[in-house]
Enzyme design. Structure first.
Site, PDB file in Angstrom:
ATOM      1  N   CYS B  67      31.087  37.864  46.057  1.00 46.68           N
ATOM      2  CA  CYS B  67      29.888  38.677  45.846  1.00 46.68           C
ATOM      3  C   CYS B  67      29.703  39.021  44.363  1.00 46.68           C
ATOM      4  O   CYS B  67      30.532  38.694  43.517  1.00 46.68           O
ATOM      5  CB  CYS B  67      30.001  39.966  46.655  1.00 46.68           C
ATOM      6  SG  CYS B  67      31.364  41.015  46.105  1.00 46.68           S
ATOM      7  N   ALA B  70      32.498  40.902  42.711  1.00 50.58           N
ATOM      8  CA  ALA B  70      33.597  40.002  42.337  1.00 50.58           C
ATOM      9  C   ALA B  70      33.278  39.308  41.021  1.00 50.58           C
ATOM     10  O   ALA B  70      34.161  39.105  40.178  1.00 50.58           O
ATOM     11  CB  ALA B  70      33.847  38.970  43.436  1.00 50.58           C
ATOM     12  N   ARG B 101      43.934  38.273  39.880  1.00 56.08           N
ATOM     13  CA  ARG B 101      43.323  37.161  39.147  1.00 56.08           C
ATOM     14  C   ARG B 101      44.155  36.691  37.954  1.00 56.08           C
ATOM     15  O   ARG B 101      43.842  35.710  37.331  1.00 56.08           O
ATOM     16  CB  ARG B 101      41.903  37.521  38.713  1.00 56.08           C
ATOM     17  CG  ARG B 101      41.055  36.268  38.599  1.00 56.08           C
ATOM     18  CD  ARG B 101      39.593  36.493  38.783  1.00 56.08           C
ATOM     19  NE  ARG B 101      38.926  35.225  38.651  1.00 56.08           N
ATOM     20  CZ  ARG B 101      38.464  34.729  37.505  1.00 56.08           C
ATOM     21  NH1 ARG B 101      38.559  35.427  36.391  1.00 56.08           N
ATOM     22  NH2 ARG B 101      37.892  33.551  37.468  1.00 56.08           N
ATOM     23  N   HIS B 201      27.978  37.763  37.491  1.00 57.68           N
ATOM     24  CA  HIS B 201      28.233  37.353  36.102  1.00 57.68           C
ATOM     25  C   HIS B 201      27.033  37.712  35.228  1.00 57.68           C
ATOM     26  O   HIS B 201      27.173  38.265  34.145  1.00 57.68           O
ATOM     27  CB  HIS B 201      28.460  35.838  35.994  1.00 57.68           C
ATOM     28  CG  HIS B 201      29.524  35.298  36.889  1.00 57.68           C
ATOM     29  ND1 HIS B 201      29.422  34.085  37.527  1.00 57.68           N
ATOM     30  CD2 HIS B 201      30.724  35.812  37.262  1.00 57.68           C
ATOM     31  CE1 HIS B 201      30.514  33.864  38.240  1.00 57.68           C
ATOM     32  NE2 HIS B 201      31.322  34.899  38.098  1.00 57.68           N
TER      33      HIS B 201
END
Lengths: 519, 500
Positions: B67, B70, B101, B201
Site C-alpha cells: 500500500c 508501505a 527492510r 512513493h
C-alpha cells in the site's frame, strides 16, 4: 579493495574494511550534520537514568516498540486452522501483504490469504462490490471449502457491515448460497492480534453452531464425551499441537482441536506446494457444539469465544499458557476430571523426568532475575515456571495485557516467596522495558526477536521465547507445552545461562580459571 | 530445467501464450478479461512489454502488492536515519514494517538515529471517534522530551487518518513553529490511496518537496563548499549496504557524493541536495518525481544508472562520467580497470556453475529489469519477469533495454498465475519476495528473495556482484534440491502389464 572472490565477504565483514570505514567517516563529518559525539554520549547516558525512566513512564500519547500486533493478524492465524479455509481480509490490500510476510518470516512457510483491495472509491461508496468480486474470484481460483472474512481498520472506520455484505454478495452469485463464509469484525484500533484470534474463532463457531447467519437451522447440542481444545495465538503451534494430540491420545480422550494450523504451517518440501493442509474439518467444527467441555490454553486469546461456548451449555476452562510442573499438572488433572480418564503412567514418568531435570539444574536458575515480555498468557506461563525454578520474574511486561491481567500477575507473584520483588507492567512497551532494564537490571531477558535491540542496548542476554522469532530458525517446531515442552523451555533457558557463564569466563589468563569443563 | 537449446523462440512464444490462456481459464469472465491485459509475451522491437500496469488490483486474487504507507514509510522516508517517523494510526502497520527492510545505517539507535525503532500513535477506538490530532500533538511533545537529538519528525498516515478528517498539516505547522522551525512533515500516505506502494512513493517525494525544500535553504545545516563533482545518489535504500558499495565507486572515480536518498540518509543530506551538479537515480520508480522536480526548480540534471553486474556497472559509470570532465571520465575507466580482476575471478568461479540456468523474477521498483544484466553476466537467462507496482515507463525501459524476445511478462501477478507459470516453465531459480519464497521452495524450485536479498547483500557495485554471484550459486546448486523426492518414489514401478 576489500572484496575477494576466493573468500567473499558478507555485509557484516565487508564494511569493516578500511576503505569503507574511511568513506563512512567522511560522509558523517561532511554531510550528515552530526551531533557532537560528547552530546550523543551524554544523552545516551541520560537515557539510562531513573530521571529518564520517570519521563518515559509518564508518556501518554507515544508508543515506542510495542510488543503487540493488530487484530487481523490473529484473524488470519485462526482462520488458517480450518480445513481448506482461505482467510479473506476486507479492506486495504497492503494489510494482507503485511500479515502474510509477518507470519512467513516467523514460520518460514507460505501464508495464503487474500484481500478485497479497497481503494479511494470504496472508501466513499463502501466495499460491497470489492467483497462480492473478491469472494467470486477467491472461490474460483483457490477452490476453498470455506472463506473466513475479517476486516482491516479501513473497512471498520467506514462501517462496512459484513453480515449484510456477505448476504448480498451471495445473492449476487459470488459464491453458492450454502458455501461457508463465516466472518468477524476485527478493528485494528481495538485490542491486539489475540483479540482478532478470539473474534475470528468465535465467528467461525457461531457460523456453524448458530444457523449460518440465518440460512440454516441452529444446531441442537447433544452432549457427548469429547473435549474441544483451543491453543490460542501461538508461535509454537506446530510443535504444541502435535504434543497436545499425543497427550490426548495417551489419555484416550476423544478430542477436537479447533483452529489447528499445525499442518498448514509445516508442509513438507517434496515438490508440491500445498496451499491448504490439515486443519479442523468443517464437520468437526460444527460437531464441536456437542462436546462435553472446551479447554483453552490461553485465556486472553479466547475470552469471547469461551463465553460463547459457555452459552451453549459446555463447561469451559481457560489456562494461561501452562508451563512447568504445576501448570501442566493442573492441565492434566483438569482433563482427567472432565473426561474421567486416568492420567497414564507414561505422562507421570514424563512429569518425573521434568522434575528430575529441574532438580539437576535448578542451582543455575535459582535466584536469577528475569525480565519477561510478550502476550499476556505467555508472560503468565513463563513467570509461573520461573517461580517453580526458584527464579525471580522481576519485570513482566505485556503491551496487550489489561489491568486485570496485571492484577492476576501480581496475585501469582504473591503466591511465591520468589515473587516478592516482582512487578507486572500492563500496557507498556519495550522502550519502557529499556528503562526498567537500565534502572533495575536483571540477569536475563525473555522475549521475541525484537528483544535483541534491548540486549544490544542494555547488555541483558536475550532468551528467545515468544512471537515473532524472525532471527532464529525452527524453534516453532518444538513444543513448549506439556512436561516435554516445558523441558524444551528449561533447556533453552539453561543453554543461555551456561553460554553467559562461558562468555564471562573466557578471557585468557584473566577470567578463564572459571572456564569450567563441567557445570 | 536449464535453457532448452532445442526450443526456438517461436516455440517459447507459443508455449508462453498457451500458458497465459490456460491461467486465464480459472477466472470468472470479468476478471479474466481484466487480467488478460496484464499478461503478455514480449515481442522484440516493441516499445513496451504489451501489458497494462499501475491499475487497481482485483479483489480476492491474492495480489502481492502493498500500500501507499508501505511506499512512503517503508521505502522512501523510513531510512532517513536522524528523523523520527511516526506510524500514525493503529499499531499493525508500524509493527509489520519494523526493521524488516534492512536499510542499513550508522548511528546510535534511539539516541541520534531511529530507523529500527517503531514509533506509533497506537490508535484506540476513542482516537477514531474523537480524532487523533490531540494525540499526535502531545506525542510530538513526548518525542521532543525523550528523543531530544532527533533532527525532524514525519507523520506517516495510516488508513484511518484520511477517513476521520484529521488535520495533520495544521498540527505539523503549529508544532514546527512551537519548536523554532523544526522540520515536521505530514505525509498523506493512507494505505487505501492509489493502487499499490507506488502512489506512496510519489506522495513521499511530494512531501520532501513541500515540507523540506520549500521550507529550508540548502545551506541550513550543511556548510560544505560545493565542488564541480558533487552528486547525489537518489533511490538507493541501502538494503544490506547497497548504497555504500555504490558510493565507494563514485568516490573512487573522483565524484563527491553529498547525499544519499534515502538509505543511510540524513535530513541535512536531503536539504543539501539542491547543491548537487547531477542527481544519479537508481530506483527510477520510487524517486523519479523528486529528480524531475529538482531538474525543473534547481536545474539539476539527472541520469538513471544500474549497478547490478559488471556490464551494467561499467556502462553506468561511463554514462555518469559523461556529465563531467575528462578527469572523471578517466576516473571511471580507472575504476572499471581496478575491479576487472575481481570481476574476472568471480565470473571464472561462478559462471561455469550457472551458465544456461533460467530465472523468473517478480519484484518491485527497478529490479524486474535492473538485475537482468547481472544474471546475464553469469551466463543466466531471465525467461519471465514482472513488476509489482510498475508503470508503463518501467515496461518501456524493460522492453527497450533488457528483456529478450519471447520473455513471459506478468504485471501485478496473482498467486495463482505465478504458481502455474513456475510450475510449467520450471525455471532454475525464482527471484521474488518473502510471500513467494516458500511456495516455490516447496515445489522444489530454488529461490532468492530479491527485495531483502534474502538477508544477504549488498548486491550493488562490484563488491556486491561477488555476493550476488555466490548467493545465486548457493541457491541453485544447493545439494538439498536433489533430495526433494524420496528415493523409493524414484524407483521404477513394477509393471502391471503382465497381469492385465
Amino acid at each position: 579493495m576489500t572484496q575477494n572472490a576466493e573468500h567473499i565477504l558478507d555485509h557484516s565483514e565487508l564494511f569493516r574494511g578500511d576503505e569503507y570505514q574511511q568513506m563512512l567517516a567522511n560522509k558523517k563529518a561532511l554531510f550528515e550534520n552530526p551531533h557532537d559525539s560528547a552530546e550523543v554520549d551524554r544523552v545516551r547516558e541520560w537515557s539510562k537514568t531513573p530521571e529518564y525512566r520517570e519521563k518515559n513512564f509518564a508518556r501518554e500519547a507515544l508508543t515506542v516498540n510495542p510488543a503487540k500486533a493488530c487484530q487481523p493478524l490473529g484473524a488470519v492465524f485462526a482462520a488458517l486452522g480450518f480445513e481448506r479455509t482461505l482467510p479473506f481480509v476486507h479492506g486495504s490490500q497492503g494489510c494482507v501483504a503485511y500479515y502474510r510476510s509477518h507470519l512467513s518470516r516467523h514460520f518460514k512457510e507460505p501464508t495464503s490469504c487474500v484481500s478485497s483491495s479497497m481503494t479511494e472509491d470504496a472508501a466513499v461508496f463502501g466495499g460491497l462490490n470489492n467483497l462480492t468480486d473478491g469472494l467470486a474470484n477467491s472461490y474460483n481460483m483457490y477452490k476453498p471449502k470455506m472463506i473466513a472474512v475479517a476486516t482491516t481498520c479501513m473497512a471498520e472506520v467506514i462501517g462496512d457491515d459484513l453480515n449484510a455484505f456477505i448476504k448480498t454478495s451471495k445473492e449476487k452469485g459470488s459464491v453458492p448460497a450454502d458455501f461457508d463464509v463465516p466472518f468477524a469484525h476485527t478493528p485494528a484500533f481495538v485490542g491486539s492480534h489475540v483479540t482478532g484470534y478470539d473474534n475470528t474463532l468465535k465467528g467461525i463457531l457461531e457460523h456453524f453452531w448458530d444457523g449460518k447467519a440465518g440460512t440454516a437451522p441452529k444446531l441442537q447440542r447433544k452432549a457427548n464425551n469429547t473435549i474441544n481444545f483451543i491453543g490460542g495465538f501461538d508461535g509454537y503451534t506446530v510443535g504444541n499441537m502435535r504434543e497436545i494430540k499425543r497427550i490426548f491420545e495417551l489419555m484416550g480422550i476423544g478430542y477436537t482441536i479447533l483452529a489447528d494450523n499445525s499442518d498448514v504451517f509445516d508442509t513438507p518440501t517434496d515438490g508440491e506446494f500445498r496451499m491448504y493442509d490439515g486443519g479442523t474439518t468443517l464437520k468437526d467444527a460444527a460437531n464441536a457444539v456437542h462436546a462435553k467441555a472446551t479447554i483453552s490454553m490461553q485465556q486472553y486469546c479466547t475470552e469471547k469465544t469461551l463465553a460463547f461456548i459457555k452459552g451453549h451449555d459446555q463447561e469451559v476452562v481457560a489456562f494461561n499458557h501452562p508451563l512447568g510442573v504445576s501448570a501442566t499438572d493442573d492441565f492434566l488433572m483438569t482433563l482427567s476430571r472432565i473426561t474421567n480418564k486416568a492420567i497414564p503412567n507414561a505422562l507421570e514418568q514424563e512429569r518425573g523426568r521434568l522434575v528430575d531435570a529441574m532438580a539437576d539444574s535448578s542451582a543455575h536458575v535459582h535466584g536469577k532475575k528475569f525480565a519477561i515480555y510478550g502476550d499476556p498468557d505467555l508472560c503468565y506461563g513463563v513467570a509461573a515456571f520461573l517461580l517453580e525454578l526458584g527464579a525471580e520474574p522481576t519485570h513482566v511486561l505485556s503491551t496487550n495485557g489489561s489491568k486485570a491481567w496485571g492484577q492476576k500477575m501480581q496475585a501469582l507473584f504473591a503466591s511465591s516467596p520468589f515473587g516478592k520483588n516482582c512487578r507486572a507492567f500492563p500496557g507498556k512497551d519495550l522502550w519502557h522495558m529499556r528503562s526498567l532494564l537500565f534502572t533495575e537490571p536483571v540477569d536475563f531477558l525473555i522475549g521475541n526477536t525484537y528483544g535483541k535491540y534491548l540486549e544490544r542496548d542494555t547488555g541483558t542476554p536475550l532468551i528467545r521465547i515468544g512471537f515473532p522469532i524472525f532471527d532464529r530458525h525452527h524453534h516453532h517446531r518444538y513444543p513448549v507445552w506439556g512436561y516435554q515442552g516445558s523441558m524444551n523451555v528449561l533447556v533453552k533457558i539453561l543453554d543461555k545461562i551456561f553460554d553467559e557463564i562461558d562468555r564471562k569466563t573466557s578471557s585468557v589468563g584473566k577470567t578463564d580459571y572459571s572456564f569450567d569443563i563441567i557445570r | 530445467m536449464s535453457r532448452a537449446t532445442t526450443q526456438s523462440v517461436a516455440e517459447i512464444k507459443a508455449r508462453n501464450k498457451q500458458l497465459i490462456d490456460e491461467v486465464l481459464k480459472v477466472y470468472p469472465e470479468k476478471t479474466a478479461k481484466r487480467r488478460a491485459k496484464h499478461l503478455s509475451v514480449h515481442e522484440a522491437g516493441k516499445s513496451d512489454c504489451g501489458v497494462k500496469s499501475n491499475i487497481k488490483s482485483i479483489p480476492g486474487v491474492m495480489t502481492i502488492r502493498g500500500c501507499a504507507y508501505a511506499g512512503s514509510k517503508g521505502v522512501v522516508w523510513g531510512p532517513i536515519k536522524d528523523m523520527i517517523h511516526i506510524s500514525h494510526g493503529p499499531v499493525g502497520c508500524g509493527q509489520y514494517s519494523w526493521g524488516s527492510r534492512r536499510n542499513y545505517y550508522v548511528g546510535t539507535t534511539g539516541i541520534d538515529t531511529f530507523v529500527t525503532l517503531q514509533f506509533t500513535s497506537d490508535f484506540q477506538e476513542k482516537d477514531i471517534v474523537f480524532g487523533g490530532d490531540k494525540k499526535i500533538t502531545k506525542l510530538i511533545d513526548e518525542l521532543q522530551e525523550l528523543f531530544p537529538l532527533n533532527r525532524g519528525i514525519t507523520i506517516q498516515s495510516e488508513c484511518p487518518i484520511g477517513l476521520i478528517g484529521d488535520d495533520i498539516e495544521a498540527v505539523s505547522r503549529e508544532k514546527s513553529k512551537e519548536y523554532g522551525g523544526k522540520t515536521i512533515v505530514p505525509v498523506r500516505c493512507e494505505g487505501f490511496r492509489g493502487v499499490s506502494q507506488s502512489l506512496g512513493h510519489h506522495i513521499a517525494n511530494d512531501a520532501v518537496r513541500d515540507w523540506i525544500f520549500d521550507k529550508s535553504a540548502p545551506e541550513a545545516s550543511s556548510k560544505f563548499e560545493p565542488t564541480p563533482y558533487d552528486v547525489a545518489i537518489i533511490g538507493d535504500y541501502n538494503i544490506g549496504g547497497d548504497a555504500w558499495s555504490s558510493r565507494i565507486l563514485l568516490e573512487e572515480m573522483g565524484l563527491r557524493v553529498i547525499a544519499q536518498w534515502s538509505g543511510d540518509g540524513s535530513l541535512a543530506e536531503l536539504e543539501a541536495t539542491p547543491k548537487a551538479k547531477l542527481n544519479i537515480l537508481h530506483c527510477y520508480r520510487s524517486m523519479n518525481y523528486i529528480s524531475r522536480h529538482m531538474e525543473e526548480k534547481f536545474g539539476i540534471p539527472w541520469c538513471e544508472y544500474n549497478f547490478f553486474g559488471p556490464s551494467k556497472i561499467a556502462e553506468s559509470l561511463r554514462k555518469i562520467a559523461s556529465f563531467f570532465d575528462d578527469k572523471i571520465k578517466e576516473g571511471a575507466e580507472r575504476v572499471i580497470a581496478k575491479y576487472q580482476p575481481l570481476v574476472d575471478a568471480v565470473t571464472a568461479k561462478y559462471r561455469p556453475r550457472l551458465e544456461g540456468k533460467t530465472v523468473m523474477l517478480f519484484v518491485g521498483g527497478l529490479r524486474p529489469r535492473h538485475v537482468i544484466g547481472a544474471y546475464e553476466d553469469l551466463g543466466m537467462d531471465v525467461v519471465g519477469t514482472g513488476y509489482e507496482f510498475g508503470h508503463n515507463d518501467d515496461y518501456q525501459r524493460t522492453a527497450q533495454h533488457y528483456v529478450k524476445d519471447g520473455t513471459l511478462i506478468y504485471d501485478d501477478v496473482t498467486g495463482y498465475e505465478f504458481e502455474r507459470f513456475v510450475e510449467k516453465i520450471r525455471p532454475d531459480l525464482v527471484g521474488s519476495g518473502i510471500k513467494e519464497k516458500y511456495v516455490f521452495q516447496k515445489m522444489g524450485v530454488p529461490f532468492r528473495q530479491m527485495h531483502s536479498w534474502d538477508y544477504s547483500g549488498p548486491y550493488h557495485g562490484y563488491d556486491g556482484f561477488a555476493i550476488f554471484a555466490r548467493d545465486m550459486d548457493m541457491a541453485i546448486n544447493s545439494p538439498i534440491w536433489g533430495k526433494t523426492t524420496a528415493p523409493w518414489k524414484d524407483a521404477p514401478r513394477p509393471s502391471l502389464m503382465a497381469a492385465e
